[in-house]
Design a protein around this motif. Structure first.
Motif, PDB file in Angstrom:
ATOM      1  N   LYS A   1      -7.232  -0.302   0.620  1.00 13.12           N
ATOM      2  CA  LYS A   1      -5.772  -0.220   0.522  1.00 13.12           C
ATOM      3  C   LYS A   1      -5.150  -1.607   0.375  1.00 13.12           C
ATOM      4  O   LYS A   1      -4.291  -1.820  -0.500  1.00 13.12           O
ATOM      5  CB  LYS A   1      -5.200   0.475   1.762  1.00 13.12           C
ATOM      6  CG  LYS A   1      -3.676   0.502   1.797  1.00 13.12           C
ATOM      7  CD  LYS A   1      -3.157   1.100   3.095  1.00 13.12           C
ATOM      8  CE  LYS A   1      -1.633   1.018   3.155  1.00 13.12           C
ATOM      9  NZ  LYS A   1      -1.096   1.584   4.420  1.00 13.12           N
ATOM     10  N   ASP A   2      -5.553  -2.554   1.220  1.00 13.30           N
ATOM     11  CA  ASP A   2      -4.999  -3.900   1.149  1.00 13.30           C
ATOM     12  C   ASP A   2      -5.357  -4.579  -0.169  1.00 13.30           C
ATOM     13  O   ASP A   2      -4.539  -5.304  -0.750  1.00 13.30           O
ATOM     14  CB  ASP A   2      -5.497  -4.744   2.319  1.00 13.30           C
ATOM     15  CG  ASP A   2      -5.000  -4.216   3.655  1.00 13.30           C
ATOM     16  OD1 ASP A   2      -3.950  -3.545   3.660  1.00 13.30           O
ATOM     17  OD2 ASP A   2      -5.668  -4.466   4.677  1.00 13.30           O
TER      18      ASP A   2
ATOM     19  N   GLY B   1      -2.725  -5.924  -2.977  1.00 10.31           N
ATOM     20  CA  GLY B   1      -2.771  -7.311  -3.413  1.00 10.31           C
ATOM     21  C   GLY B   1      -2.932  -7.442  -4.919  1.00 10.31           C
ATOM     22  O   GLY B   1      -2.251  -8.255  -5.562  1.00 10.31           O
ATOM     23  N   LEU B   2      -3.824  -6.649  -5.513  1.00  4.51           N
ATOM     24  CA  LEU B   2      -4.031  -6.706  -6.957  1.00  4.51           C
ATOM     25  C   LEU B   2      -2.807  -6.202  -7.708  1.00  4.51           C
ATOM     26  O   LEU B   2      -2.432  -6.770  -8.746  1.00  4.51           O
ATOM     27  CB  LEU B   2      -5.269  -5.891  -7.342  1.00  4.51           C
ATOM     28  CG  LEU B   2      -5.622  -5.896  -8.830  1.00  4.51           C
ATOM     29  CD1 LEU B   2      -5.926  -7.317  -9.302  1.00  4.51           C
ATOM     30  CD2 LEU B   2      -6.799  -4.962  -9.114  1.00  4.51           C
ATOM     31  N   THR B   3      -2.165  -5.166  -7.191  1.00  2.55           N
ATOM     32  CA  THR B   3      -0.958  -4.646  -7.842  1.00  2.55           C
ATOM     33  C   THR B   3       0.132  -5.705  -7.893  1.00  2.55           C
ATOM     34  O   THR B   3       0.764  -5.916  -8.938  1.00  2.55           O
ATOM     35  CB  THR B   3      -0.454  -3.397  -7.090  1.00  2.55           C
ATOM     36  OG1 THR B   3      -1.471  -2.390  -7.100  1.00  2.55           O
ATOM     37  CG2 THR B   3       0.801  -2.851  -7.742  1.00  2.55           C
ATOM     38  N   ASN B   4       0.374  -6.371  -6.788  1.00  2.00           N
ATOM     39  CA  ASN B   4       1.399  -7.421  -6.753  1.00  2.00           C
ATOM     40  C   ASN B   4       1.030  -8.594  -7.651  1.00  2.00           C
ATOM     41  O   ASN B   4       1.895  -9.169  -8.323  1.00  2.00           O
ATOM     42  CB  ASN B   4       1.608  -7.902  -5.319  1.00  2.00           C
ATOM     43  CG  ASN B   4       2.181  -6.820  -4.421  1.00  2.00           C
ATOM     44  OD1 ASN B   4       2.873  -5.914  -4.879  1.00  2.00           O
ATOM     45  ND2 ASN B   4       1.891  -6.900  -3.131  1.00  2.00           N
TER      46      ASN B   4
ATOM     47  N   ALA C   1      -8.205   2.083  -8.726  1.00  2.00           N
ATOM     48  CA  ALA C   1      -7.370   2.685  -7.687  1.00  2.00           C
ATOM     49  C   ALA C   1      -5.922   2.219  -7.802  1.00  2.00           C
ATOM     50  O   ALA C   1      -5.002   2.948  -7.414  1.00  2.00           O
ATOM     51  CB  ALA C   1      -7.925   2.341  -6.303  1.00  2.00           C
ATOM     52  N   ALA C   2      -5.709   1.012  -8.356  1.00  5.58           N
ATOM     53  CA  ALA C   2      -4.358   0.464  -8.427  1.00  5.58           C
ATOM     54  C   ALA C   2      -3.628   0.844  -9.701  1.00  5.58           C
ATOM     55  O   ALA C   2      -2.416   1.081  -9.672  1.00  5.58           O
ATOM     56  CB  ALA C   2      -4.418  -1.064  -8.299  1.00  5.58           C
TER      57      ALA C   2
ATOM     58  N   TRP D   1      -2.633   6.034   0.784  1.00  6.30           N
ATOM     59  CA  TRP D   1      -1.594   5.014   0.765  1.00  6.30           C
ATOM     60  C   TRP D   1      -0.548   5.242  -0.323  1.00  6.30           C
ATOM     61  O   TRP D   1       0.443   4.536  -0.392  1.00  6.30           O
ATOM     62  CB  TRP D   1      -2.226   3.632   0.577  1.00  6.30           C
ATOM     63  CG  TRP D   1      -3.048   3.524  -0.676  1.00  6.30           C
ATOM     64  CD1 TRP D   1      -2.611   3.299  -1.957  1.00  6.30           C
ATOM     65  CD2 TRP D   1      -4.461   3.650  -0.772  1.00  6.30           C
ATOM     66  NE1 TRP D   1      -3.652   3.277  -2.842  1.00  6.30           N
ATOM     67  CE2 TRP D   1      -4.814   3.476  -2.129  1.00  6.30           C
ATOM     68  CE3 TRP D   1      -5.475   3.870   0.164  1.00  6.30           C
ATOM     69  CZ2 TRP D   1      -6.143   3.534  -2.572  1.00  6.30           C
ATOM     70  CZ3 TRP D   1      -6.779   3.924  -0.289  1.00  6.30           C
ATOM     71  CH2 TRP D   1      -7.105   3.766  -1.629  1.00  6.30           C
ATOM     72  N   ASN D   2      -0.766   6.211  -1.195  1.00  4.31           N
ATOM     73  CA  ASN D   2       0.180   6.469  -2.275  1.00  4.31           C
ATOM     74  C   ASN D   2       1.263   7.447  -1.847  1.00  4.31           C
ATOM     75  O   ASN D   2       0.975   8.424  -1.134  1.00  4.31           O
ATOM     76  CB  ASN D   2      -0.537   7.029  -3.500  1.00  4.31           C
ATOM     77  CG  ASN D   2      -1.188   5.955  -4.337  1.00  4.31           C
ATOM     78  OD1 ASN D   2      -0.754   4.814  -4.318  1.00  4.31           O
ATOM     79  ND2 ASN D   2      -2.226   6.315  -5.078  1.00  4.31           N
TER      80      ASN D   2
END
Length: 484
Positions: A83-84, A88-91, A169-170, A370-371
């Motif tokens: 999840k973390d 992080g990758l999304t941001n 996942a992201a 987490w979504n």
């Protein structure tokens, strides 16, 4: 950026719902030259909410087989803190900028050196004398330190097996939603287009192939997925098989390099969120030229809905429209199919205030814990087409293309605010009322959404005339009227 947040922001700007708009006096009003009365039949039996300019998708849902395959890969993984890592990758991907060109870095360095040199020169001398060797070394260190702190450091992402899973996942669901919206517009406006071959550059998780399969079904018989990362190609192949031995649909091929022959063309060529993975503007330009050479029908480019993403698409647009490719084997000209209704410079890239041209697509994300239940993908896109231009389409022979709605439509009491990108290359803020423009156009505008096209035309040879006999600012040089 979720749609409710954007709606609240606009409500704060325009005042309470139903109240008078403080900025309405500054809005461009579509000139009242011709008006379709209540008995008009330009819609036929089609309801206003489905008028010819409607292009938006409601809520995109991933294929059930793809969702199950993604869940299976996550369940089989032993990665900790997924999840973390996804957050992080999304941001990081959203805030990522283009790599700074060497010439620009040199220009900044020279400018900064000139500024700092003044602070190191002895002030007691007139004119100031040259710096000593120690002062020169100190100056160079200060310049380098300042450049490191103020310059964006672009780094190449190397997609290992672990990072490929995090990317899936992201970004699998959001990328699928954005590309689906672009494909939907092609299918809606050109229903006769039935692609047989697809080239996906920077294919990543293979979401483009899934979106194309969902849009055109068995029409597609060959999918070529090109990605420089072998682990990413392996992950895309596992998603395609869904835990089984055979792929869920046939004809998909995975490669690390583009086909060598320049004469090999594909009906549909796509690059989704891949241009920013290239280390320089020169390589982006050469890649765009290569993709255009391989395009037989449509070239679809999709990037983040940021200033960086939009500017990269405008770079690609200029490269293709400018032409000059000496090794091209297809003499057919290029034209912008979407979202621009013109080939003029983008009005959102004004020197005074640069704004991204972006659109929002809602979708149901992958069902990870987490979504949220519903998400929105903010993206920019560009669709280029070979062959005939927009003339002869729904707008009618010789008519200017319909304007694109570039922001959320604001419905107020007895009037509608529409922000439009028009065929003359200008951005217009139109206030549409039933009294001035007719019930049909008013209802069409009220039922339109961000990203739709408003079905108003500019008849050739007609001038827009206001109530005072002069031509007011409107949707281009002619009159604006519902298409009939």
């Amino acid at each position: 950026m979720a749609a409710p947040v954007a709606a609240r922001r606009w409500r704060g700007l325009w005042g309470p719902r139903g109240g008078a708009s403080p900025l309405r006096a500054f809005a461009t009003v579509i000139p009242k030259v011709s008006q379709v009365d209540n008995s008009s039949d330009f819609l036929g039996r089609v309801p206003h909410r489905r008028h010819p300019g409607v292009l938006h998708l409601k809520t995109v849902q991933l294929p059930a087989e793809l969702v199950k395959a993604a869940q299976l890969l996550v369940e089989q993984s032993t990665m900790q803190g997924l999840k973390d890592k996804v957050e992080g990758l999304t941001n990081y991907l959203w805030s990522r900028k283009r790599p700074l060109e060497a010439t620009e870095l040199q220009r900044r360095g020279v400018q900064l050196e000139q500024q700092l040199r003044e602070t190191l020169r002895p002030r007691t001398e007139d004119p100031p004398g040259p710096l000593t060797d120690a002062e020169e070394q100190r100056l160079q260190r200060r310049v380098l330190n300042r450049l490191r702190k103020t310059t964006y450091h672009w780094e190449e992402l190397r997609y290992t097996e672990e990072l490929s899973l995090v990317y899936m996942a992201a970004r699998l669901d959001g990328g699928f939603a954005a590309v689906s919206r672009a494909f939907h517009e092609i299918r809606k406006r050109v229903p006769a287009f039935a692609p047989r071959t697809l080239l996906d550059f920077g294919s990543g998780t293979g979401s483009v192939s899934w979106a194309a399969r969902t849009t055109w079904g068995d029409t597609l018989s060959e999918y070529l997925c090109v990605d420089s990362s072998a682990p990413m190609l392996a992950l895309a192949e596992r998603l395609l098989k869904g835990g089984a031995e055979a792929p869920l649909f046939p004809g998909v091929h995975f490669r690390q390099f583009l086909p060598v022959s320049p004469k090999v063309q594909f009906d549909l060529v796509v690059s989704a969120f891949a241009l920013n993975e290239l280390p320089s503007r020169a390589q982006r330009g050469e890649t765009v030229r290569t993709l255009w050479r391989k395009t037989d029908g449509f070239l679809v480019l999709v990037e983040n809905g940021t200033k960086e993403g939009h500017q990269m698409l405008m770079e690609a647009r200029e490269i293709v429209l400018r032409g000059g490719d000496k090794v091209a084997h297809d003499p057919r000209e290029a034209h912008v199919f979407a979202p621009c209704p013109h080939h003029l410079p983008c009005p959102r890239l004004s020197p005074e205030r640069s704004l991204p041209c972006n659109y929002l697509q809602r979708y149901l994300p992958l069902p990870f814990r987490w979504n949220p239940a519903l998400k929105g993908e903010l993206f920019s896109y560009l669709i280029l087409r070979r062959g005939p231009g927009p003339e002869g389409g729904p707008e009618g022979e010789g008519q200017a293309p319909w304007p694109r709605i570039t922001q959320a439509v604001l419905g107020r009491a007895r009037h509608v605010h529409c922000h439009l990108c028009c065929a003359d290359g200008r951005l217009e803020h139109a206030v549409i009322t039933a009294r001035r423009h007719g019930r049909d156009l008013y209802r069409c505008a009220r039922q339109s959404h961000w990203g739709d096209r408003l079905p108003v035309t500019t008849p050739p040879g007609e001038a827009a005339v206001g109530d005072d006999g002069e031509a007011p600012p409107g949707l281009g040089a002619g009159s604006a009227a519902p298409v009939g």
